[in-house]
Design a protein around this motif. Structure first.
Motif, PDB file in Angstrom:
ATOM      1  N   VAL A   1     102.239  75.383  14.513  1.00  0.00           N
ATOM      2  CA  VAL A   1     101.268  76.366  14.030  1.00  0.00           C
ATOM      3  C   VAL A   1     101.833  77.783  14.184  1.00  0.00           C
ATOM      4  O   VAL A   1     101.676  78.640  13.302  1.00  0.00           O
ATOM      5  CB  VAL A   1      99.923  76.237  14.778  1.00  0.00           C
ATOM      6  CG1 VAL A   1      98.995  77.412  14.449  1.00  0.00           C
ATOM      7  CG2 VAL A   1      99.233  74.933  14.417  1.00  0.00           C
ATOM      8  N   ALA A   2     102.515  78.026  15.308  1.00  0.00           N
ATOM      9  CA  ALA A   2     103.133  79.345  15.521  1.00  0.00           C
ATOM     10  C   ALA A   2     104.173  79.635  14.444  1.00  0.00           C
ATOM     11  O   ALA A   2     104.267  80.750  13.929  1.00  0.00           O
ATOM     12  CB  ALA A   2     103.763  79.409  16.906  1.00  0.00           C
ATOM     13  N   LEU A   3     104.950  78.614  14.089  1.00  0.00           N
ATOM     14  CA  LEU A   3     105.947  78.785  13.034  1.00  0.00           C
ATOM     15  C   LEU A   3     105.279  79.077  11.691  1.00  0.00           C
ATOM     16  O   LEU A   3     105.749  79.906  10.910  1.00  0.00           O
ATOM     17  CB  LEU A   3     106.811  77.524  12.933  1.00  0.00           C
ATOM     18  CG  LEU A   3     107.777  77.299  14.102  1.00  0.00           C
ATOM     19  CD1 LEU A   3     108.288  75.868  14.107  1.00  0.00           C
ATOM     20  CD2 LEU A   3     108.945  78.270  14.026  1.00  0.00           C
ATOM     21  N   TYR A   4     104.177  78.397  11.427  1.00  0.00           N
ATOM     22  CA  TYR A   4     103.425  78.640  10.186  1.00  0.00           C
ATOM     23  C   TYR A   4     102.913  80.079  10.154  1.00  0.00           C
ATOM     24  O   TYR A   4     103.013  80.764   9.122  1.00  0.00           O
ATOM     25  CB  TYR A   4     102.264  77.654  10.101  1.00  0.00           C
ATOM     26  CG  TYR A   4     101.414  77.805   8.854  1.00  0.00           C
ATOM     27  CD1 TYR A   4     101.718  77.115   7.687  1.00  0.00           C
ATOM     28  CD2 TYR A   4     100.299  78.641   8.853  1.00  0.00           C
ATOM     29  CE1 TYR A   4     100.941  77.251   6.542  1.00  0.00           C
ATOM     30  CE2 TYR A   4      99.516  78.786   7.714  1.00  0.00           C
ATOM     31  CZ  TYR A   4      99.841  78.085   6.570  1.00  0.00           C
ATOM     32  OH  TYR A   4      99.060  78.231   5.440  1.00  0.00           O
ATOM     33  N   LYS A   5     102.386  80.538  11.266  1.00  0.00           N
ATOM     34  CA  LYS A   5     101.883  81.912  11.329  1.00  0.00           C
ATOM     35  C   LYS A   5     103.011  82.921  11.111  1.00  0.00           C
ATOM     36  O   LYS A   5     102.800  84.004  10.551  1.00  0.00           O
ATOM     37  CB  LYS A   5     101.219  82.171  12.678  1.00  0.00           C
ATOM     38  CG  LYS A   5      99.873  81.487  12.861  1.00  0.00           C
ATOM     39  CD  LYS A   5      99.324  81.803  14.232  1.00  0.00           C
ATOM     40  CE  LYS A   5      97.957  81.196  14.451  1.00  0.00           C
ATOM     41  NZ  LYS A   5      97.419  81.508  15.801  1.00  0.00           N
ATOM     42  N   ALA A   6     104.208  82.554  11.582  1.00  0.00           N
ATOM     43  CA  ALA A   6     105.353  83.459  11.427  1.00  0.00           C
ATOM     44  C   ALA A   6     105.891  83.463  10.005  1.00  0.00           C
ATOM     45  O   ALA A   6     106.718  84.309   9.662  1.00  0.00           O
ATOM     46  CB  ALA A   6     106.464  83.060  12.400  1.00  0.00           C
TER      47      ALA A   6
ATOM     48  N   ILE B   1      98.590  72.730   7.506  1.00  0.00           N
ATOM     49  CA  ILE B   1      98.290  73.641   8.609  1.00  0.00           C
ATOM     50  C   ILE B   1      97.409  74.794   8.141  1.00  0.00           C
ATOM     51  O   ILE B   1      96.683  75.387   8.926  1.00  0.00           O
ATOM     52  CB  ILE B   1      99.593  74.169   9.238  1.00  0.00           C
ATOM     53  CG1 ILE B   1     100.371  73.016   9.855  1.00  0.00           C
ATOM     54  CG2 ILE B   1      99.314  75.225  10.305  1.00  0.00           C
ATOM     55  CD1 ILE B   1     101.677  73.427  10.492  1.00  0.00           C
ATOM     56  N   GLY B   2      97.450  75.076   6.854  1.00  0.00           N
ATOM     57  CA  GLY B   2      96.580  76.115   6.320  1.00  0.00           C
ATOM     58  C   GLY B   2      95.112  75.838   6.551  1.00  0.00           C
ATOM     59  O   GLY B   2      94.281  76.764   6.541  1.00  0.00           O
ATOM     60  N   ASN B   3      94.756  74.558   6.778  1.00  0.00           N
ATOM     61  CA  ASN B   3      93.359  74.202   7.048  1.00  0.00           C
ATOM     62  C   ASN B   3      92.963  74.425   8.500  1.00  0.00           C
ATOM     63  O   ASN B   3      91.779  74.353   8.844  1.00  0.00           O
ATOM     64  CB  ASN B   3      93.104  72.738   6.687  1.00  0.00           C
ATOM     65  CG  ASN B   3      93.246  72.477   5.209  1.00  0.00           C
ATOM     66  OD1 ASN B   3      92.936  73.344   4.389  1.00  0.00           O
ATOM     67  ND2 ASN B   3      93.723  71.297   4.830  1.00  0.00           N
ATOM     68  N   THR B   4      93.935  74.674   9.359  1.00  0.00           N
ATOM     69  CA  THR B   4      93.645  74.932  10.770  1.00  0.00           C
ATOM     70  C   THR B   4      92.840  76.222  10.884  1.00  0.00           C
ATOM     71  O   THR B   4      93.185  77.231  10.275  1.00  0.00           O
ATOM     72  CB  THR B   4      94.950  75.064  11.571  1.00  0.00           C
ATOM     73  OG1 THR B   4      95.667  73.832  11.484  1.00  0.00           O
ATOM     74  CG2 THR B   4      94.666  75.373  13.035  1.00  0.00           C
ATOM     75  N   LYS B   5      91.795  76.170  11.665  1.00  0.00           N
ATOM     76  CA  LYS B   5      90.882  77.310  11.734  1.00  0.00           C
ATOM     77  C   LYS B   5      91.096  78.148  12.991  1.00  0.00           C
ATOM     78  O   LYS B   5      91.468  77.634  14.044  1.00  0.00           O
ATOM     79  CB  LYS B   5      89.434  76.826  11.683  1.00  0.00           C
ATOM     80  CG  LYS B   5      89.083  76.153  10.366  1.00  0.00           C
ATOM     81  CD  LYS B   5      87.634  75.680  10.352  1.00  0.00           C
ATOM     82  CE  LYS B   5      87.300  75.015   9.018  1.00  0.00           C
ATOM     83  NZ  LYS B   5      85.898  74.534   8.976  1.00  0.00           N
ATOM     84  N   THR B   6      90.862  79.428  12.859  1.00  0.00           N
ATOM     85  CA  THR B   6      90.924  80.343  13.993  1.00  0.00           C
ATOM     86  C   THR B   6      89.625  80.227  14.779  1.00  0.00           C
ATOM     87  O   THR B   6      88.713  79.483  14.405  1.00  0.00           O
ATOM     88  CB  THR B   6      91.102  81.789  13.500  1.00  0.00           C
ATOM     89  OG1 THR B   6      89.969  82.140  12.693  1.00  0.00           O
ATOM     90  CG2 THR B   6      92.367  81.914  12.666  1.00  0.00           C
ATOM     91  N   SER B   7      89.524  80.968  15.855  1.00  0.00           N
ATOM     92  CA  SER B   7      88.331  80.892  16.706  1.00  0.00           C
ATOM     93  C   SER B   7      87.066  81.351  15.986  1.00  0.00           C
ATOM     94  O   SER B   7      85.964  80.965  16.357  1.00  0.00           O
ATOM     95  CB  SER B   7      88.533  81.736  17.973  1.00  0.00           C
ATOM     96  OG  SER B   7      88.812  83.086  17.623  1.00  0.00           O
ATOM     97  N   ASP B   8      87.223  82.156  14.937  1.00  0.00           N
ATOM     98  CA  ASP B   8      86.042  82.596  14.186  1.00  0.00           C
ATOM     99  C   ASP B   8      85.756  81.686  12.994  1.00  0.00           C
ATOM    100  O   ASP B   8      84.908  81.985  12.144  1.00  0.00           O
ATOM    101  CB  ASP B   8      86.204  84.046  13.710  1.00  0.00           C
ATOM    102  CG  ASP B   8      87.411  84.240  12.796  1.00  0.00           C
ATOM    103  OD1 ASP B   8      88.093  83.231  12.491  1.00  0.00           O
ATOM    104  OD2 ASP B   8      87.668  85.385  12.400  1.00  0.00           O
ATOM    105  N   GLY B   9      86.457  80.526  12.930  1.00  0.00           N
ATOM    106  CA  GLY B   9      86.177  79.540  11.901  1.00  0.00           C
ATOM    107  C   GLY B   9      86.839  79.782  10.562  1.00  0.00           C
ATOM    108  O   GLY B   9      86.526  79.105   9.579  1.00  0.00           O
ATOM    109  N   LYS B  10      87.777  80.691  10.493  1.00  0.00           N
ATOM    110  CA  LYS B  10      88.434  81.018   9.226  1.00  0.00           C
ATOM    111  C   LYS B  10      89.748  80.253   9.122  1.00  0.00           C
ATOM    112  O   LYS B  10      90.581  80.304  10.026  1.00  0.00           O
ATOM    113  CB  LYS B  10      88.688  82.526   9.152  1.00  0.00           C
ATOM    114  CG  LYS B  10      89.008  83.026   7.752  1.00  0.00           C
ATOM    115  CD  LYS B  10      89.026  84.550   7.724  1.00  0.00           C
ATOM    116  CE  LYS B  10      89.243  85.066   6.311  1.00  0.00           C
ATOM    117  NZ  LYS B  10      89.254  86.561   6.263  1.00  0.00           N
ATOM    118  N   PRO B  11      89.979  79.523   8.014  1.00  0.00           N
ATOM    119  CA  PRO B  11      91.247  78.793   7.844  1.00  0.00           C
ATOM    120  C   PRO B  11      92.430  79.753   7.778  1.00  0.00           C
ATOM    121  O   PRO B  11      92.332  80.842   7.218  1.00  0.00           O
ATOM    122  CB  PRO B  11      91.056  78.062   6.510  1.00  0.00           C
ATOM    123  CG  PRO B  11      89.589  78.006   6.302  1.00  0.00           C
ATOM    124  CD  PRO B  11      89.034  79.258   6.914  1.00  0.00           C
TER     125      PRO B  11
END
Length: 235
Positions: free
Chosen positions: A184-189, A211-221
């Motif tokens: 996920v960190a690599l995807y964010k980078a 991994i684009g479907n992974t959500k942040t703490s505020d529920g946003k993909p």
């Protein structure tokens, strides 16, 4: 700069002084794998060495049968090869609590070697799961995982396709704690060329989860965030 915590992470990777994030080995797992590798290597070396000497020496004494000493020499060669691969196997399973993967905004360091983002051609995460029954039941179990988000805080293989010193593509094998979080960190980078594989004994299934479907703490993909926003979450 504050750092939001996404839903897949319960143990945050340590943040170094620069803008990077570190991922570490699973020391208990690696010690067990090293021990297993060493025991199997010793058994194989004893077998090959014994067979090689047994065949090689009588072969030398019998000039009319050159295949005898040739077979023995081949076994001794395999023995040397077996011994030579032990350091490489140990390197894949480090037992020092030091980062084995560090992701920054411009580079990634893998096993002490730093690459530019563009140099990393592909990343593969392999998650090994336990058997649940017979072959049919295991296959059904693997099929049930392919469209789901991988589990958090699991030790897994994270392998990178990168150029060597001569520019030829090669694979660097690593085993990291928090394997999915590292991907996920690599995807964010900014890494988009990745694959996720589930392995069970001799069976394997490629995940269809993005991994684009992974959500942040505020529920946003993550796929709905801009590149800059994703990097802000990571760095």
């Amino acid at each position: 700069m504050s750092k939001e915590k996404e839903n897949v992470t319960t143990n945050k990777p340590e943040q170094p002084k620069d803008d990077g994030v570190n991922f570490y080995p699973d020391l208990a797992f690696n010690k067990k794998e090293r021990k297993k590798t060493l025991v199997l290597s010793i058994i194989l070396c004893i077998f090959l060495g014994g067979m090689g000497v047994t065949v090689f020496i009588p072969g030398l004494q019998n000039a009319d049968n050159p295949m005898g000493w040739i077979s023995g020499a081949l076994m001794l060669f395999l023995l040397i090869f077996c011994i030579s691969i032990i350091p490489g196997a140990f390197k894949q399973y480090p037992v020092k609590d030091e980062p084995i993967v560090t992701v920054t905004s411009k580079e990634i360091t893998i096993m002490g070697v730093t690459y530019k983002h563009a140099d990393v051609k592909n990343v593969r995460l392999t998650i090994t799961v336990g058997a649940v029954g017979n072959k049919a039941e295991n296959e059904k179990f693997l099929d049930s995982l392919v469209d789901k988000e991988p589990p958090a805080n699991v030790t897994a293989n994270l392998d990178f396709v990168v150029p060597d010193k001569k520019g030829k593509l090669t694979t660097v094998y690593t085993t990291v704690r928090d394997g999915y979080e590292a991907l996920v960190a690599l995807y964010k980078a900014g890494f988009k060329h990745y694959s996720i594989v589930y392995s069970l004994k001799k069976l394997a299934r490629k995940s269809t989860y993005s991994i684009g479907n992974t959500k942040t703490s505020d529920g946003k993909p993550l796929s709905e965030l801009s590149k800059k926003e994703r990097k802000k979450q990571l760095f």
